[in-house]
Scaffold this motif. Sequence first.
Motif, PDB file in Angstrom:
ATOM      1  N   LEU A  70     -12.083   4.078   3.546  1.00 61.59           N
ATOM      2  CA  LEU A  70     -12.554   3.811   2.193  1.00 61.59           C
ATOM      3  C   LEU A  70     -13.758   4.673   1.841  1.00 61.59           C
ATOM      4  N   SER A  71     -14.591   5.014   2.845  1.00 60.69           N
ATOM      5  CA  SER A  71     -15.727   5.911   2.586  1.00 60.69           C
ATOM      6  C   SER A  71     -15.240   7.294   2.174  1.00 60.69           C
ATOM      7  N   ASN A  72     -14.079   7.679   2.681  1.00 58.21           N
ATOM      8  CA  ASN A  72     -13.483   8.969   2.322  1.00 58.21           C
ATOM      9  C   ASN A  72     -12.577   8.880   1.103  1.00 58.21           C
ATOM     10  N   LEU A  73     -12.553   7.706   0.464  1.00 62.96           N
ATOM     11  CA  LEU A  73     -11.742   7.462  -0.736  1.00 62.96           C
ATOM     12  C   LEU A  73     -10.261   7.749  -0.504  1.00 62.96           C
ATOM     13  N   GLN A  74      -9.738   7.313   0.632  1.00 57.64           N
ATOM     14  CA  GLN A  74      -8.344   7.540   0.975  1.00 57.64           C
ATOM     15  C   GLN A  74      -7.484   6.389   0.469  1.00 57.64           C
ATOM     16  N   LEU A  75      -6.508   6.686  -0.354  1.00 56.10           N
ATOM     17  CA  LEU A  75      -5.604   5.677  -0.902  1.00 56.10           C
ATOM     18  C   LEU A  75      -4.842   4.928   0.199  1.00 56.10           C
ATOM     19  N   PRO A  76      -4.333   5.607   1.242  1.00 58.43           N
ATOM     20  CA  PRO A  76      -3.651   4.852   2.307  1.00 58.43           C
ATOM     21  C   PRO A  76      -4.560   3.799   2.957  1.00 58.43           C
ATOM     22  N   SER A  77      -5.844   4.107   3.074  1.00 58.35           N
ATOM     23  CA  SER A  77      -6.774   3.129   3.656  1.00 58.35           C
ATOM     24  C   SER A  77      -6.949   1.933   2.726  1.00 58.35           C
ATOM     25  N   LEU A  78      -6.998   2.174   1.426  1.00 64.37           N
ATOM     26  CA  LEU A  78      -7.102   1.063   0.473  1.00 64.37           C
ATOM     27  C   LEU A  78      -5.869   0.173   0.582  1.00 64.37           C
ATOM     28  N   ILE A  79      -4.700   0.783   0.663  1.00 66.01           N
ATOM     29  CA  ILE A  79      -3.459   0.007   0.802  1.00 66.01           C
ATOM     30  C   ILE A  79      -3.466  -0.762   2.115  1.00 66.01           C
ATOM     31  N   ALA A  80      -3.914  -0.122   3.200  1.00 67.51           N
ATOM     32  CA  ALA A  80      -3.967  -0.792   4.501  1.00 67.51           C
ATOM     33  C   ALA A  80      -4.931  -1.974   4.467  1.00 67.51           C
ATOM     34  N   VAL A  81      -6.104  -1.804   3.859  1.00 68.87           N
ATOM     35  CA  VAL A  81      -7.090  -2.892   3.803  1.00 68.87           C
ATOM     36  C   VAL A  81      -6.545  -4.064   2.990  1.00 68.87           C
ATOM     37  N   ILE A  82      -5.878  -3.778   1.889  1.00 65.53           N
ATOM     38  CA  ILE A  82      -5.252  -4.856   1.100  1.00 65.53           C
ATOM     39  C   ILE A  82      -4.213  -5.576   1.959  1.00 65.53           C
ATOM     40  N   GLY A  83      -3.429  -4.808   2.720  1.00 69.65           N
ATOM     41  CA  GLY A  83      -2.442  -5.411   3.624  1.00 69.65           C
ATOM     42  C   GLY A  83      -3.094  -6.256   4.702  1.00 69.65           C
ATOM     43  N   PHE A  84      -4.236  -5.802   5.256  1.00 73.21           N
ATOM     44  CA  PHE A  84      -4.946  -6.584   6.269  1.00 73.21           C
ATOM     45  C   PHE A  84      -5.386  -7.930   5.699  1.00 73.21           C
ATOM     46  N   PHE A  85      -5.914  -7.910   4.483  1.00 72.23           N
ATOM     47  CA  PHE A  85      -6.373  -9.163   3.880  1.00 72.23           C
ATOM     48  C   PHE A  85      -5.205 -10.095   3.590  1.00 72.23           C
ATOM     49  N   ILE A  86      -4.117  -9.550   3.081  1.00 66.85           N
ATOM     50  CA  ILE A  86      -2.938 -10.385   2.820  1.00 66.85           C
ATOM     51  C   ILE A  86      -2.420 -10.966   4.130  1.00 66.85           C
ATOM     52  N   GLY A  87      -2.347 -10.138   5.174  1.00 73.69           N
ATOM     53  CA  GLY A  87      -1.908 -10.625   6.485  1.00 73.69           C
ATOM     54  C   GLY A  87      -2.822 -11.714   7.027  1.00 73.69           C
ATOM     55  N   GLY A  88      -4.122 -11.555   6.850  1.00 73.20           N
ATOM     56  CA  GLY A  88      -5.071 -12.582   7.289  1.00 73.20           C
ATOM     57  C   GLY A  88      -4.876 -13.894   6.548  1.00 73.20           C
ATOM     58  N   LEU A  89      -4.666 -13.810   5.257  1.00 73.84           N
ATOM     59  CA  LEU A  89      -4.435 -15.031   4.472  1.00 73.84           C
ATOM     60  C   LEU A  89      -3.142 -15.728   4.883  1.00 73.84           C
ATOM     61  N   VAL A  90      -2.086 -14.945   5.097  1.00 72.78           N
ATOM     62  CA  VAL A  90      -0.807 -15.524   5.542  1.00 72.78           C
ATOM     63  C   VAL A  90      -0.994 -16.193   6.897  1.00 72.78           C
ATOM     64  N   MET A  91      -1.717 -15.533   7.803  1.00 73.41           N
ATOM     65  CA  MET A  91      -1.938 -16.096   9.137  1.00 73.41           C
ATOM     66  C   MET A  91      -2.682 -17.416   9.061  1.00 73.41           C
ATOM     67  N   VAL A  92      -3.796 -17.424   8.343  1.00 71.72           N
ATOM     68  CA  VAL A  92      -4.649 -18.619   8.307  1.00 71.72           C
ATOM     69  C   VAL A  92      -3.969 -19.781   7.585  1.00 71.72           C
ATOM     70  N   HIS A  93      -3.306 -19.498   6.469  1.00 71.73           N
ATOM     71  CA  HIS A  93      -2.778 -20.585   5.646  1.00 71.73           C
ATOM     72  C   HIS A  93      -1.332 -20.981   5.974  1.00 71.73           C
ATOM     73  N   LEU A  94      -0.560 -20.077   6.553  1.00 72.56           N
ATOM     74  CA  LEU A  94       0.845 -20.402   6.818  1.00 72.56           C
ATOM     75  C   LEU A  94       1.170 -20.466   8.313  1.00 72.56           C
ATOM     76  N   LEU A  95       0.853 -19.404   9.047  1.00 74.46           N
ATOM     77  CA  LEU A  95       1.270 -19.342  10.445  1.00 74.46           C
ATOM     78  C   LEU A  95       0.406 -20.175  11.381  1.00 74.46           C
TER      79      LEU A  95
END
Length: 185
Positions: A155-180
Motif C-alpha cells: 500500500l505504501s507503493n500504491l499497488q492495486l494488487p496489494s489493496l485487493i489483497a488487503v481487502i481480501g484479508f479483512f473479508i477472510g478475517g470477518l468470515v473466520m471470526v463470525h462464521l467459521l
Amino acid sequence: MDLILEPWPWYVAGPMIALVMFLLIFMGRKFGMSSNLETMCAVCGAGKKSEYFSFDWRANRWNLVVILGAAIGGFAGAHLLSTGEAVAIAPETVEKLNALGFESAGKAYLPEDLFSTSALSDPFALAILMIGGLLIGFGARYAAGCTSGHAISGLSNLQLPSLIAVIGFFIGGLVMVHLLFPMIF
C-alpha cells in the motif's frame, strides 16, 4: 522490578513506520514477514528440496535481522511493556468466548486457554494450528505476500494488487471470526 512503559501513541508509532517504509523503498527493498521466512528457509537449505528457495539468500540478509528484531520486540513487549493485566474487551465478547470454552478470556493478558504450552498437548488444538499454518502459508504464497507485506509495503507503493489483497484479508478475517470460528469451537 519490571520496567513498565505505556505503548507509544499512534502519532509517534505511525510516523516511525512511515520512516522505515520510506527507507526501505529508498533502498529498493520490500517488507513482509513471508519474505523474511523465505530467506530463513533458503539459509536452512530448502533450495535442495524446492527450486523456489534456490536463490542467493546473502543478498537478503537484512531479512534475518527483521526476524531477530521481531522476536526481541515480542519478548520486550510481553515482558517489559506489558502490565500483565487483561486486555479490555467487551463483556459480550468475554461471554461468547466463555461459551466456546475459553475460560480465561478477559481475565489474563494472554489467555492460558490459547497461549500456554499445555494447549499444544491437545490434539484438536494442534490440528487447528497445523491446518491454520498450512492455509496461511498457502495464502501468503498464492497472494504473493503476507498481510504485513501487502498492507504496509504494497500500500505504501500504491499497488492495486496489494489493496485487493488487503481487502481480501479483512473479508477472510470477518468470515473466520463470525462464521467459521463458532462452527469449529
